[in-house]
Every structure is written in structure tokens, then in C-alpha cells.
Write a protein that holds these residues in place. Sequence first.
Motif, PDB file in Angstrom:
ATOM      1  N   SER A 173     -41.227  34.490  14.330  1.00 12.45           N
ATOM      2  CA  SER A 173     -39.847  33.985  14.422  1.00 12.45           C
ATOM      3  C   SER A 173     -39.077  34.717  15.511  1.00 12.45           C
ATOM      4  N   TRP A 174     -39.187  36.044  15.536  1.00 17.77           N
ATOM      5  CA  TRP A 174     -38.516  36.814  16.583  1.00 17.77           C
ATOM      6  C   TRP A 174     -39.000  36.381  17.965  1.00 17.77           C
ATOM      7  N   ASN A 175     -40.313  36.202  18.113  1.00 16.12           N
ATOM      8  CA  ASN A 175     -40.862  35.766  19.397  1.00 16.12           C
ATOM      9  C   ASN A 175     -40.261  34.442  19.823  1.00 16.12           C
ATOM     10  N   ARG A 176     -40.153  33.515  18.906  1.00 16.54           N
ATOM     11  CA  ARG A 176     -39.631  32.196  19.236  1.00 16.54           C
ATOM     12  C   ARG A 176     -38.145  32.240  19.599  1.00 16.54           C
ATOM     13  N   ILE A 177     -37.412  33.118  18.941  1.00 15.91           N
ATOM     14  CA  ILE A 177     -36.001  33.304  19.309  1.00 15.91           C
ATOM     15  C   ILE A 177     -35.907  33.896  20.711  1.00 15.91           C
ATOM     16  N   ALA A 178     -36.660  34.953  20.961  1.00 15.22           N
ATOM     17  CA  ALA A 178     -36.589  35.636  22.259  1.00 15.22           C
ATOM     18  C   ALA A 178     -37.042  34.729  23.405  1.00 15.22           C
ATOM     19  N   ILE A 179     -38.120  34.005  23.208  1.00 19.82           N
ATOM     20  CA  ILE A 179     -38.627  33.125  24.267  1.00 19.82           C
ATOM     21  C   ILE A 179     -37.669  31.968  24.495  1.00 19.82           C
ATOM     22  N   SER A 180     -37.155  31.374  23.433  1.00 22.59           N
ATOM     23  CA  SER A 180     -36.253  30.219  23.562  1.00 22.59           C
ATOM     24  C   SER A 180     -34.934  30.570  24.243  1.00 22.59           C
ATOM     25  N   THR A 181     -34.476  31.807  24.010  1.00 26.08           N
ATOM     26  CA  THR A 181     -33.211  32.223  24.638  1.00 26.08           C
ATOM     27  C   THR A 181     -33.451  32.974  25.951  1.00 26.08           C
ATOM     28  N   ARG A 182     -34.718  33.055  26.340  1.00 27.26           N
ATOM     29  CA  ARG A 182     -35.165  33.659  27.596  1.00 27.26           C
ATOM     30  C   ARG A 182     -34.812  35.145  27.691  1.00 27.26           C
ATOM     31  N   MET A 183     -35.051  35.865  26.594  1.00 30.47           N
ATOM     32  CA  MET A 183     -34.853  37.311  26.629  1.00 30.47           C
ATOM     33  C   MET A 183     -36.004  37.955  27.417  1.00 30.47           C
ATOM     34  N   PHE A 184     -35.717  39.058  28.062  1.00 29.18           N
ATOM     35  CA  PHE A 184     -36.723  39.787  28.824  1.00 29.18           C
ATOM     36  C   PHE A 184     -36.460  41.280  28.641  1.00 29.18           C
ATOM     37  N   PRO A 185     -37.452  42.118  28.933  1.00 30.79           N
ATOM     38  CA  PRO A 185     -37.270  43.563  28.756  1.00 30.79           C
ATOM     39  C   PRO A 185     -36.029  44.056  29.513  1.00 30.79           C
ATOM     40  N   GLY A 186     -35.191  44.783  28.784  1.00 30.30           N
ATOM     41  CA  GLY A 186     -34.002  45.362  29.387  1.00 30.30           C
ATOM     42  C   GLY A 186     -32.819  44.430  29.524  1.00 30.30           C
ATOM     43  N   CYS A 187     -32.894  43.239  28.949  1.00 29.97           N
ATOM     44  CA  CYS A 187     -31.817  42.265  29.158  1.00 29.97           C
ATOM     45  C   CYS A 187     -30.541  42.605  28.393  1.00 29.97           C
ATOM     46  N   PRO A 192     -24.240  34.808  14.509  1.00 28.76           N
ATOM     47  CA  PRO A 192     -24.460  36.125  13.882  1.00 28.76           C
ATOM     48  C   PRO A 192     -25.118  36.054  12.504  1.00 28.76           C
ATOM     49  N   GLU A 193     -24.938  34.969  11.774  1.00 31.81           N
ATOM     50  CA  GLU A 193     -25.559  34.856  10.449  1.00 31.81           C
ATOM     51  C   GLU A 193     -27.077  34.780  10.550  1.00 31.81           C
ATOM     52  N   VAL A 194     -27.577  34.102  11.585  1.00 28.34           N
ATOM     53  CA  VAL A 194     -29.026  34.036  11.789  1.00 28.34           C
ATOM     54  C   VAL A 194     -29.559  35.437  12.077  1.00 28.34           C
ATOM     55  N   LEU A 195     -28.892  36.150  12.956  1.00 27.86           N
ATOM     56  CA  LEU A 195     -29.307  37.520  13.262  1.00 27.86           C
ATOM     57  C   LEU A 195     -29.264  38.380  12.002  1.00 27.86           C
ATOM     58  N   LYS A 196     -28.228  38.241  11.220  1.00 29.14           N
ATOM     59  CA  LYS A 196     -28.092  39.011   9.983  1.00 29.14           C
ATOM     60  C   LYS A 196     -29.270  38.744   9.036  1.00 29.14           C
ATOM     61  N   LYS A 197     -29.633  37.484   8.870  1.00 33.68           N
ATOM     62  CA  LYS A 197     -30.750  37.130   7.977  1.00 33.68           C
ATOM     63  C   LYS A 197     -32.078  37.651   8.524  1.00 33.68           C
TER      64      LYS A 197
END
Length: 147
Positions: free
Chosen positions: A132-146, A12-17
Motif C-alpha cells: 500500500s505504501w509503495n502504491r501511494i508513493a509511486i502514484s504521487t511520484r515520491m522520490f528519495p529526499g522529496c 490526512p485521514e488516509v495517512l493517519k490510518k
Amino acid sequence: MEVRMNHGAVQPEVLKKMLQLEQFMSECGLEKTLYELIKLRASQINGCAYCMDMHSRDLRKMGEPEERIYLLSVWRETPIYSDREKAVLALTEAVTLIAQDGLPNEIYEQVRVHFDEREFMNMIMAINVINSWNRIAISTRMFPGCF
């Protein structure tokens, strides 16, 4: 397809920052539409479906015409973007792909015709934040509506 992890729950601290960076960007004086164009173009380059979905929706909510959203990946080939926007899009591409050619002087000079040094730094930061957001989303395999 499954999300690998909920990054916000795990750290959560990463998300907060990251959200603090977003807050800064929303208050730094960068035009909202320009920031969303930066976000969408970088997300296209990086292949981040989650962010592409989010930022195309955000642009629609802001009243951007569909054709400006659809044609963003081919912005050089259409007259619907201003010279100012084209300078920012060129900067977005160069900084997102910085390892390829660095930031050519011609792009820097093109941007500086339209923006002062402070605005230039705000755009560099904006490009870095979405990357940075892109790299977080791609690395954690986020997709639209997840979520």
C-alpha cells in the motif's frame, strides 16, 4: 522530477490510518529486521525508489551488513540469508505478485515450517502494508529526499 502531491496534506485521514497500520505492525511481534527485509524486497519488486531508499537506510541503522542489503534482490543465489528469511522473502514475492500465481502451496508450507498461523497472518499484513505504501508513493511520484 516533481512530486504530484503531498498525500498526507491532501488526505490526512488516509495517512493517519496508514500510520496506525504501521504502529500495529511494529507491535505485533514480527521481528524488526524481518519486517524491514519484507519492506525492502516488496519495494524492489514494485520499483518504489522512495521506499527502497527509506528501508535500506533503516536496515543500515539496525546494523544490517551492506551485502545483505545489496544482495536482497538475488536472495535465492546467495547463502547469506537463513532458511527462515528465505521463506519470508518467497512469501513477500508471491503476495506482492499475487495476480501472477496466487500463493503456491509450496511457499505456504515453507513459511509454516518456521512460523505459526498468527505469525503467518502478521507477515501477510506486513506485505500488504508495504505494498500500500509503495502504491501511494509511486502514484504521487515520491522520490528519495522529496520531503
